[in-house]
Design a protein around this motif. Sequence first.
Motif, short mmCIF file in Angstrom:
data_model
loop_
_atom_site.label_atom_id
_atom_site.label_comp_id
_atom_site.label_asym_id
_atom_site.label_seq_id
_atom_site.Cartn_x
_atom_site.Cartn_y
_atom_site.Cartn_z
N UNK A 195 0.59 -0.92 0.17
CA UNK A 195 -0.60 0.20 0.09
C UNK A 195 0.82 0.98 0.23
N UNK A 196 0.22 2.22 -0.87
CA UNK A 196 1.24 3.99 -0.65
C UNK A 196 1.36 4.42 0.55
N UNK A 197 1.69 3.74 1.17
CA UNK A 197 1.78 4.59 3.03
C UNK A 197 2.58 5.44 3.38
N UNK A 198 3.88 5.46 3.66
CA UNK A 198 4.88 6.17 4.56
C UNK A 198 4.92 6.20 5.81
N UNK A 199 3.51 6.76 6.19
CA UNK A 199 3.61 6.51 7.67
C UNK A 199 4.02 5.94 8.76
N UNK A 200 5.05 6.71 9.09
CA UNK A 200 5.94 6.28 10.54
C UNK A 200 5.54 6.39 11.56
N UNK A 201 3.96 7.21 11.96
CA UNK A 201 4.13 6.87 12.95
C UNK A 201 2.04 6.28 12.48
N UNK A 202 1.99 5.87 11.34
CA UNK A 202 1.04 5.21 10.95
C UNK A 202 -0.30 5.51 11.26
N UNK A 203 -0.48 7.17 11.33
CA UNK A 203 -1.74 7.99 11.45
C UNK A 203 -1.46 9.35 10.15
N UNK A 204 -2.85 9.55 10.00
CA UNK A 204 -2.97 10.81 9.81
C UNK A 204 -2.83 11.13 8.15
N UNK A 205 -2.70 11.15 7.19
CA UNK A 205 -2.92 11.49 5.96
C UNK A 205 -1.24 10.46 5.26
N UNK A 206 -1.76 9.30 4.68
CA UNK A 206 -0.85 8.64 3.37
C UNK A 206 -0.29 8.82 2.61
N UNK A 207 0.85 8.76 2.06
CA UNK A 207 1.38 9.55 0.27
C UNK A 207 0.45 8.81 -0.32
N UNK A 208 -0.21 7.68 -0.29
CA UNK A 208 -2.12 8.09 -1.32
C UNK A 208 -2.71 9.02 -1.58
N UNK A 209 -2.71 9.72 -0.55
CA UNK A 209 -3.37 10.60 -0.14
C UNK A 209 -3.14 11.86 -0.67
N UNK A 210 -1.91 12.31 -0.16
CA UNK A 210 -1.14 13.15 -0.94
C UNK A 210 -0.79 13.05 -2.78
N UNK B 74 -3.19 11.30 -4.85
CA UNK B 74 -4.10 11.58 -5.21
C UNK B 74 -5.78 12.77 -4.96
N UNK B 75 -4.50 13.40 -3.91
CA UNK B 75 -5.92 14.52 -3.57
C UNK B 75 -5.40 16.28 -4.06
N UNK B 76 -3.78 16.28 -4.14
CA UNK B 76 -2.49 17.14 -4.22
C UNK B 76 -2.76 17.63 -6.08
N UNK B 77 -3.16 18.80 -5.45
CA UNK B 77 -2.91 19.41 -6.68
C UNK B 77 -1.68 19.60 -7.92
N UNK B 78 -1.53 19.14 -8.94
CA UNK B 78 -0.09 18.99 -9.70
C UNK B 78 0.68 20.32 -9.52
N UNK B 79 0.56 21.50 -9.38
CA UNK B 79 1.07 22.62 -9.09
C UNK B 79 2.25 21.81 -8.08
N UNK B 80 0.76 21.50 -6.95
CA UNK B 80 1.90 21.16 -5.23
C UNK B 80 2.32 20.50 -5.14
N UNK B 81 2.38 19.67 -5.99
CA UNK B 81 2.84 17.89 -6.76
C UNK B 81 4.42 18.25 -7.31
N UNK B 82 4.22 18.66 -8.23
CA UNK B 82 5.49 19.53 -8.52
C UNK B 82 6.30 19.50 -7.89
#
Length: 344
Positions: free
Chosen positions: A131-146, A148-156
């Motif tokens: 799973x595209x997760x990456x959370x050290x604390x295992x809580x909060x937004x995952x890498x998949x959330x970022x 799939x949800x951030x706009x292209x400018x912010x991702x870049x």
Amino acid sequence: MIPPSQVVQEADSDRHVPVLLSEVINALDPKEGQWILDGTFGFGGYSSAILQAGACVLGVDRDPEAAGRAAAMQEEFGGRLEFVAGCFGELADLAEGAGHVPLDAVVLDIGVSSMQLDEAERGFSFMHDGPLDMRMSQSGPTAADIVNQHDEFELAKIFRQLGEESQARRIAGAIGSRRAEKPFETTLDLANLIEKTIGRNPKKKTHPATKVFQALRIYVNGELDELVDGLVAAEKCLKPGGRLVVVAFHSLEDRIVKRFFAERSKTHFGGSRHMPEQDLAAPSFTMLVKGGVGPGDEELARNPRARSAKLRAGVRTEAAPHDLDARGLGLPKMLAESRSGGHK
């Protein structure tokens, strides 16, 4: 100087031998009765060697799995090992709450451990599909959330500033087009899209997705902000003569650590023909080692992942802590601006 082989034997080698272990222990110089804070307890490799040397350890980690490993070690070391769940950026408050301020030493091993990378279900690496997760604390937004949800400018911006990826805009555009059809869920799904988008350079050994995965991991976990907070917190809670030892693994981390120690160990600003020499705040650290210390041939043969590791260390003086200049420490622009020029 403790031989590397001796320190490795004393560590928990059945599970995990941390990078630069002998160098870290020599820099810490643990002694009986001292309290040393291991701000990245992880699998207990550094802590085990510190305890074997006779010192006491206050372990800190945000990974929920670390508490179980600490409990197992407490059966051997008893009250000389205490553990608190939390982020090392809060180490001053955590140490004060545990009654161990001022501290004799602090050690930080920045980044993700080899065993976390190898756990597919944690989603840190594309070497194993998960799973595209990456959370050290295992809580909060995952890498998949970022993704799939951030706009292209912010991702870049994330890919460029936190991963130093030159093809950031191209990759972000490809992600935007693909996720419109189907969201990203797994590590290999994203890695394959990146490889398809920018291709593989035959002259480079690294996978084309490496920098994007680094950037996402740093962003999801707030790693660079956490590093700055941890350095500042250590400066506040170390006693005079106390030691701060930091191991970093990539250029963004090491740049921050290098500039932190450089700024806090200078006695004056050299000036120029336009500006005369100026006295600075009294140094809050003296350098313990010159430059960054890397792994030796023996360690590289045993653990190739150690190749980029650098150790930097300093000894706390009696001077007051310095004010924080986030931009001066080399924080990427997007992070420095979010701190509004001050310690959050």
